[in-house]
Design a protein around this motif. Structure first.
Motif, mmCIF file in Angstrom:
data_model
loop_
_atom_site.group_PDB
_atom_site.id
_atom_site.type_symbol
_atom_site.label_atom_id
_atom_site.label_comp_id
_atom_site.label_asym_id
_atom_site.label_seq_id
_atom_site.Cartn_x
_atom_site.Cartn_y
_atom_site.Cartn_z
ATOM 1 N N ARG A 217 19.727 3.627 5.547
ATOM 2 C CA ARG A 217 18.782 3.319 6.169
ATOM 3 C C ARG A 217 17.233 3.456 5.533
ATOM 4 O O ARG A 217 16.348 2.621 5.165
ATOM 5 C CB ARG A 217 18.386 3.842 7.807
ATOM 6 C CG ARG A 217 17.367 3.282 8.438
ATOM 7 C CD ARG A 217 17.078 3.799 9.845
ATOM 8 N NE ARG A 217 16.850 5.235 9.808
ATOM 9 C CZ ARG A 217 16.405 5.917 10.924
ATOM 10 N NH1 ARG A 217 16.122 5.289 11.969
ATOM 11 N NH2 ARG A 217 16.271 7.287 10.818
ATOM 12 N N ALA A 218 17.321 4.827 4.873
ATOM 13 C CA ALA A 218 15.903 4.925 4.056
ATOM 14 C C ALA A 218 15.936 4.126 2.935
ATOM 15 O O ALA A 218 14.750 3.568 2.455
ATOM 16 C CB ALA A 218 16.096 6.585 3.642
ATOM 17 N N ARG A 219 17.067 3.778 2.432
ATOM 18 C CA ARG A 219 17.222 2.679 1.068
ATOM 19 C C ARG A 219 16.605 1.462 1.474
ATOM 20 O O ARG A 219 15.886 0.780 0.886
ATOM 21 C CB ARG A 219 18.440 2.707 0.813
ATOM 22 C CG ARG A 219 18.741 2.061 -0.911
ATOM 23 C CD ARG A 219 20.209 2.126 -1.191
ATOM 24 N NE ARG A 219 21.113 3.443 -0.708
ATOM 25 C CZ ARG A 219 22.409 3.236 -0.614
ATOM 26 N NH1 ARG A 219 23.060 2.233 -0.887
ATOM 27 N NH2 ARG A 219 22.919 4.582 -0.286
ATOM 28 N N ILE A 220 17.173 1.041 2.686
ATOM 29 C CA ILE A 220 16.721 -0.494 3.087
ATOM 30 C C ILE A 220 15.225 -0.209 3.267
ATOM 31 O O ILE A 220 14.511 -1.420 3.070
ATOM 32 C CB ILE A 220 17.479 -0.865 4.578
ATOM 33 C CG1 ILE A 220 19.003 -1.195 4.089
ATOM 34 C CG2 ILE A 220 16.979 -2.046 4.891
ATOM 35 C CD1 ILE A 220 20.036 -1.006 5.318
ATOM 36 N N ALA A 221 14.785 0.514 3.945
ATOM 37 C CA ALA A 221 13.330 0.663 4.401
ATOM 38 C C ALA A 221 12.319 0.500 3.029
ATOM 39 O O ALA A 221 11.253 0.129 3.058
ATOM 40 C CB ALA A 221 13.080 1.968 5.043
ATOM 41 N N LYS A 222 12.975 1.055 1.842
ATOM 42 C CA LYS A 222 12.306 0.912 0.561
ATOM 43 C C LYS A 222 12.508 -0.438 0.081
ATOM 44 O O LYS A 222 11.636 -1.147 -0.789
ATOM 45 C CB LYS A 222 12.994 1.675 -0.451
ATOM 46 C CG LYS A 222 12.808 3.198 -0.178
ATOM 47 C CD LYS A 222 13.187 3.926 -1.123
ATOM 48 C CE LYS A 222 13.092 5.535 -0.867
ATOM 49 N NZ LYS A 222 13.746 6.284 -1.966
ATOM 50 N N LEU A 223 13.177 -1.626 0.564
ATOM 51 C CA LEU A 223 13.650 -2.769 0.093
ATOM 52 C C LEU A 223 12.745 -3.891 0.667
ATOM 53 O O LEU A 223 12.427 -5.061 0.418
ATOM 54 C CB LEU A 223 14.872 -3.220 0.099
ATOM 55 C CG LEU A 223 15.710 -2.274 -0.661
ATOM 56 C CD1 LEU A 223 17.330 -2.836 -0.390
ATOM 57 C CD2 LEU A 223 15.795 -2.562 -2.235
ATOM 58 N N ILE A 224 12.469 -3.620 2.166
ATOM 59 C CA ILE A 224 11.730 -4.502 3.039
ATOM 60 C C ILE A 224 10.439 -3.979 3.675
ATOM 61 O O ILE A 224 10.641 -2.665 3.875
ATOM 62 C CB ILE A 224 12.427 -5.103 3.750
ATOM 63 C CG1 ILE A 224 13.455 -4.187 4.835
ATOM 64 C CG2 ILE A 224 13.852 -6.044 3.387
ATOM 65 C CD1 ILE A 224 14.324 -4.826 6.145
ATOM 66 N N ASP A 225 9.720 -4.555 4.241
ATOM 67 C CA ASP A 225 8.557 -4.008 4.910
ATOM 68 C C ASP A 225 8.827 -4.184 6.846
ATOM 69 O O ASP A 225 8.836 -5.176 7.079
ATOM 70 C CB ASP A 225 7.377 -4.791 4.791
ATOM 71 C CG ASP A 225 6.205 -4.409 5.588
ATOM 72 O OD1 ASP A 225 6.369 -3.541 6.512
ATOM 73 O OD2 ASP A 225 4.705 -4.525 5.114
ATOM 74 N N VAL A 226 9.728 -2.992 7.155
ATOM 75 C CA VAL A 226 10.050 -3.296 8.475
ATOM 76 C C VAL A 226 9.116 -3.237 9.473
ATOM 77 O O VAL A 226 9.318 -4.050 10.296
ATOM 78 C CB VAL A 226 10.846 -1.930 8.681
ATOM 79 C CG1 VAL A 226 11.545 -1.789 10.129
ATOM 80 C CG2 VAL A 226 11.958 -1.656 7.707
ATOM 81 N N LYS A 227 7.905 -2.729 9.294
ATOM 82 C CA LYS A 227 6.733 -2.855 10.315
ATOM 83 C C LYS A 227 6.489 -4.307 10.482
ATOM 84 O O LYS A 227 6.178 -4.819 11.579
ATOM 85 C CB LYS A 227 5.942 -1.776 10.161
ATOM 86 C CG LYS A 227 6.088 -0.394 10.405
ATOM 87 C CD LYS A 227 5.018 0.446 10.151
ATOM 88 C CE LYS A 227 5.305 1.773 10.538
ATOM 89 N NZ LYS A 227 4.099 2.808 10.270
ATOM 90 N N ARG A 228 6.068 -4.985 9.146
ATOM 91 C CA ARG A 228 5.560 -6.261 9.250
ATOM 92 C C ARG A 228 6.732 -7.357 9.944
ATOM 93 O O ARG A 228 6.485 -8.063 10.691
ATOM 94 C CB ARG A 228 5.428 -6.772 7.919
ATOM 95 C CG ARG A 228 4.835 -8.035 7.674
ATOM 96 C CD ARG A 228 4.452 -8.574 6.421
ATOM 97 N NE ARG A 228 5.796 -8.689 5.712
ATOM 98 C CZ ARG A 228 6.480 -9.742 5.434
ATOM 99 N NH1 ARG A 228 6.253 -10.752 6.405
ATOM 100 N NH2 ARG A 228 7.653 -9.642 4.766
#
Length: 637
Positions: A217-228
């Motif tokens: 999950r942390a790896r994915i959060a670095k690839l996309i802007d989850v909040k936006r």
């Protein structure tokens, strides 16, 4: 593992006859033998567990016990498979009898009549394992269906949520479209977040599993802007067409994952309602022309046409005028003939033929050199007709990966073949996949089982009377349900009940003890003048809210003169407010003994107007019926 586990495993290995003890105890010991043999690396125990499964299979088992037995057998085959191959190899070895046996056992375990007797967590375990192994075999789309069914059975089952998220992450990595990649990564992050949330059930997850998914999950959060993406991503609201029929068709195709669009593998959002899948760029000599593009276009059009024929074949509610005066002979073997059935057959043939056309396409694209007269989907993989020897280029991983079609027309083929028998109506002119029938106590178990295989999902029981107080011709009363309940439970039939609210209040305490799913027809036939707080109706609503019953929202028989629906709305609204998870909508077509005849389209519009909430509408029209009647949503979610 403790010394105590080793001692207990030794005791299990010493058992001579597993059938000499009770079925429940035999199943428990088999489960323990499978787990301990895997944890203590004991091949002898795994082999013995498989032998026990064969022995217990010959005992008289309930459907639920049979599902558990097949689940334990599948786990034993999984242990044998992992012991035979290392993790890197068994994802690529083509012939794996252990995986084949495991998948077969899991499919048997997932039979609906057995699942109804199991606890939600047990159902989730079966669905999750089946999804995991299908994914391991490269069948990601079908795996996603089973993970979703596991989540529907137990919404906080962490391994289903996490494995689905991991699969979507890998799908994003393989996807060619950056926009789609972002959507898959975001949905993967959502699924992983649900798995890692407080209260999620990790049960018997492997050691280190949770930590792995935290890192992912942390790896994915670095690839996309989850909040936006949480605020800006829009997947619905694009519309599904101009006419009601087009919207119905596209919604049906979305729900059954039949659009050639990777986003449809992710869910049934409006944005996926197009056949967006296309060929990658490739180079060819100028003199060759765009032959591959033309061939791809032809296959794509044939798939889309087959999809439409299937939709028309299974949704046409009345005989076509071309069926009239056909003058067919009655051969007394319950045949079914109609334009609808022929459309369904044509859809099947067209979809099935796409497999060989995929072979022709790949033979050309990959330059395999198979003579045109010998090209077939089988010859694409195997050297000779009837041979089990793979073509030499099939052993190469890069060639195999390139040759594997990502979404062949077989998806439609599977949905037809799994629900193979089409049940004709009494006239033989109408095709339907799920049917409610009428039978009394004299029917035998073999006939009921044959009906169930053919598409009958429930039996109807009636206590309503004609205006003169007599039974309706051909109706069967609630007393027959008491006699039929054991046979109905065994094969997974529900009971549809037509009675007024006071009759239901009298009979439901006894009927609920029968263990058969109960579906109340016509909203329980309350008196609209009494309102939603009338004691009998209020008691039914309480049972619905508790999940003890199902209710069909059919309003046309409760109105004065067939059209005064406004006075029914307070009853309808109370049901939607208290028990939306137990409601299914019905039109009551073909409106026997109702004059004037209601307009089904108008009734559907009334339902939409009264509920308003799109999510609730979808739940009542799609998700709840799929759960009640075991449609392929799962899909059984």
């Amino acid at each position: 593992m403790t010394q105590g586990h080793k001692v207990y495993l030794s005791k299990l290995l010493a058992i001579k006859d597993i059938t000499a003890i009770s079925i429940e105890e035999a199943l428990q010991r088999t489960a323990l033998l499978v787990d301990l043999s895997s944890q203590l690396d004991c091949p002898e125990g795994t082999e013995l567990a498989l032998q026990w499964c064969d022995s217990i299979q010959g005992c008289p088992l309930t459907p639920g016990q049979r599902s558990l037995l097949e689940f334990y057998r599948a786990n034993a085959w999984d242990d044998a498979r992992k012991r035979k191959y290392n993790a890197e190899d068994y994802a690529w070895i083509w012939e794996q009898p252990e995986l084949r046996s495991q998948l077969l056992s899991l499919r048997r375990a997932a039979q609906v009549e057995g699942l109804t007797e199991l606890q939600p967590v047990e159902r989730s375990q079966i669905f999750t394992n089946l999804g995991n192994q299908l994914n391991s075999a490269g069948r990601l789309v079908e795996a996603g269906e089973y993970w979703t069914r596991a989540i529907h059975a137990h919404p906080k089952f962490a391994m289903a949520l996490a494995n689905r998220g991991y699969a979507w992450y890998n799908y994003a990595r393989a996807h060619y479209d950056p926009g789609h990649q972002t959507v898959f990564l975001y949905r993967a992050h959502q699924s992983l977040s649900a798995a890692l949330a407080r209260g999620a059930d990790w049960g018997s997850a492997p050691d280190g599993a949770r930590d792995f998914f935290v890192d992912l999950r942390a790896r994915i959060a670095k690839l996309i802007d989850v909040k936006r993406l949480a605020t800006d991503l829009k997947l619905d609201g694009y519309g599904l067409g101009r006419s009601r029929k087009e919207r119905g068709y596209r919604r049906w195709a979305l729900d059954h994952i039949l659009f050639l669009n990777p986003l449809n593998d992710l869910g049934n959002s409006d944005i996926a309602a197009t056949d967006a899948l296309s060929l990658p760029s490739y180079r060819t000599p100028l003199d060759d022309g765009p032959t591959l593009i033309a061939f791809f276009n032809q296959m794509k059009q044939e798939f889309a046409s087959a999809r439409w024929l299937l939709f028309e074949g299974i949704t046409d509610d009345a005989p076509h005028f071309s069926d009239r005066d056909t003058k067919l002979h009655d051969t007394l073997d319950d045949p079914g003939y109609s334009l609808s059935i022929e459309k369904t057959k044509l859809a099947f043939r067209s979809a099935y033929s796409l497999l060989d056309k995929v072979a022709f396409f790949l033979n050309d694209y990959l330059k395999l050199g198979i003579p045109l007269a010998a090209v077939s989907f089988r010859s694409l993989w195997f050297e000779k007709r009837g041979s089990a020897t793979l073509r030499p280029d099939g052993h190469d991983r890069s060639a195999a990966h390139a040759a594997a079609p990502s979404r062949p027309g077989g998806r439609m083929t599977r949905s037809l073949s799994d629900g193979s028998s089409t049940m004709p109506s009494g006239s033989g002119n109408r095709c339907a996949f799920s049917v409610i029938a009428v039978a009394d106590e004299s029917i035998d178990g073999a006939t009921l089982a044959r009906w169930r295989t053919g598409g009958i999902v429930g039996l109807r029981f009636t206590e309503m009377r004609t205006p003169s107080g007599e039974r309706y011709p051909g109706s069967v009363g609630f007393a027959a349900l008491h006699a039929l309940a054991p046979r109905m439970r065994e094969i997974g039939l529900n009971a549809q009940l037509w009675a007024n609210a006071s009759q239901l209040a009298e009979h439901l305490p006894g009927l609920l003890r029968l263990g058969v799913p109960l579906v109340i027809d016509h909203m329980g036939c309350p008196d609209p003048r009494e309102g939603p707080d009338e004691p009998a109706f209020a008691g039914i609503v309480d049972l619905l809210a508790d999940g003890a019953l199902w209710m069909k929202l059919v309003i046309c028989r409760l109105s004065a003169g067939g059209s005064d629906y406004a006075r029914i709305r307070p009853l309808h609204d109370r049901l939607v407010e208290r028990a939306p998870h137990r409601l299914v909508w019905g039109s009551d077509w073909p409106y026997v003994r109702i004059q004037p005849t209601p307009d089904a389209g108008y009734l559907a519009d009334v339902a939409q107007d009264w509920v308003q909430d799109d999510e609730l509408i979808r739940r009542i029209l799609v998700a709840n019926p799929a759960k009640l009647y075991d449609f392929n949503e799962e899909e059984k979610a």
